[in-house]
Enzyme design. Sequence first.
Site, mmCIF file in Angstrom:
data_model
loop_
_atom_site.group_PDB
_atom_site.id
_atom_site.type_symbol
_atom_site.label_atom_id
_atom_site.label_comp_id
_atom_site.label_asym_id
_atom_site.label_seq_id
_atom_site.Cartn_x
_atom_site.Cartn_y
_atom_site.Cartn_z
ATOM 1 N N ARG A 105 -34.477 -14.824 8.018
ATOM 2 C CA ARG A 105 -34.120 -16.011 8.800
ATOM 3 C C ARG A 105 -34.528 -17.260 8.025
ATOM 4 O O ARG A 105 -35.702 -17.437 7.714
ATOM 5 C CB ARG A 105 -34.854 -15.955 10.146
ATOM 6 C CG ARG A 105 -34.643 -17.159 11.029
ATOM 7 C CD ARG A 105 -33.672 -16.925 12.147
ATOM 8 N NE ARG A 105 -34.056 -15.798 12.981
ATOM 9 C CZ ARG A 105 -34.722 -15.936 14.127
ATOM 10 N NH1 ARG A 105 -35.058 -17.113 14.556
ATOM 11 N NH2 ARG A 105 -35.014 -14.889 14.841
ATOM 12 N N ASP A 201 -45.270 -5.757 15.580
ATOM 13 C CA ASP A 201 -44.289 -5.881 14.493
ATOM 14 C C ASP A 201 -43.999 -4.481 13.945
ATOM 15 O O ASP A 201 -44.877 -3.835 13.371
ATOM 16 C CB ASP A 201 -44.849 -6.786 13.397
ATOM 17 C CG ASP A 201 -43.812 -7.068 12.320
ATOM 18 O OD1 ASP A 201 -43.384 -8.210 12.187
ATOM 19 O OD2 ASP A 201 -43.409 -6.095 11.619
ATOM 20 N N ASP A 204 -44.676 -3.946 10.180
ATOM 21 C CA ASP A 204 -46.111 -3.889 9.873
ATOM 22 C C ASP A 204 -46.714 -2.571 10.323
ATOM 23 O O ASP A 204 -47.566 -1.997 9.638
ATOM 24 C CB ASP A 204 -46.850 -5.038 10.572
ATOM 25 C CG ASP A 204 -46.670 -6.360 9.840
ATOM 26 O OD1 ASP A 204 -46.257 -6.339 8.655
ATOM 27 O OD2 ASP A 204 -46.931 -7.416 10.455
HETATM 28 N N1 URA Z 1 -39.534 -7.493 15.554
HETATM 29 C C1 URA Z 1 -40.614 -6.698 15.681
HETATM 30 O O1 URA Z 1 -40.984 -5.986 14.775
HETATM 31 N N2 URA Z 1 -41.282 -6.732 16.848
HETATM 32 C C2 URA Z 1 -40.910 -7.487 17.893
HETATM 33 O O2 URA Z 1 -41.542 -7.451 18.952
HETATM 34 C C3 URA Z 1 -39.763 -8.305 17.737
HETATM 35 C C4 URA Z 1 -39.096 -8.279 16.538
#
Ligand code: URA
Length: 210
Positions: A105, A201, A204
Amino acid sequence: MHENLHVIDHPLVQHKLSLMRKKSTSTHNFRTLIREVGTLLAYEVTKDLPLIYQEIETPLMKMDAPFLEGKKLCLVSILRAGNGLLDGFMDLVPSARVGHIGLYRDPETLVAVEYYMKLPDLINQRLVLALDPMLATGHSSAAAVTRLKENGAENIRFVSLLSAPEGIEYFSKAHPDVPIYTAAVDEKLNEHAYILPGLGDAGDRIFGTK
Ligand code: URA
């Protein structure tokens, strides 16, 4: 409920998803779980694939046996979290062709910019399963599917693990012809576009970054 939305509420999927949501789940376990859930999602998403009948010989007699019709499936991982689901899909459909799309983005314009794309040939003749564990705002997922269409894909299904209502709304307006398969629809997005309650995430948690 959107007519194009398929929520896969199989108890094994739900159980594994709950384990993934827990913040105490280790990177190793998270990775194992997303692979297992990927396999279960793959099973559900492919359950209506068309079959053709071909004659084979069993040790006892001839028969018309069902085989998958058409070209090999195309799995597309939307980087980088899509790779977590991809492993489980490849376990179940080992001869699938695999593409990758990377988008980021632009912080100024908020437009999704492509930084990587490699797709198999004859994508117009394949069922394309686009994989992204988190359908959050829907912007990058919709942009990835737009790029697939620009490259010829005609028969696309979008697969996520968790979806936000906002993402489902945005995505299905942008691509009303693309069904969404997801294991859960959560409550909402927070101010940073994370899904609540969510699992954090996904990238992650799969890769142990952060
Ligand atoms: N991307 C992610 O990895 N987690 C979220 O909660 C939203 C987008």
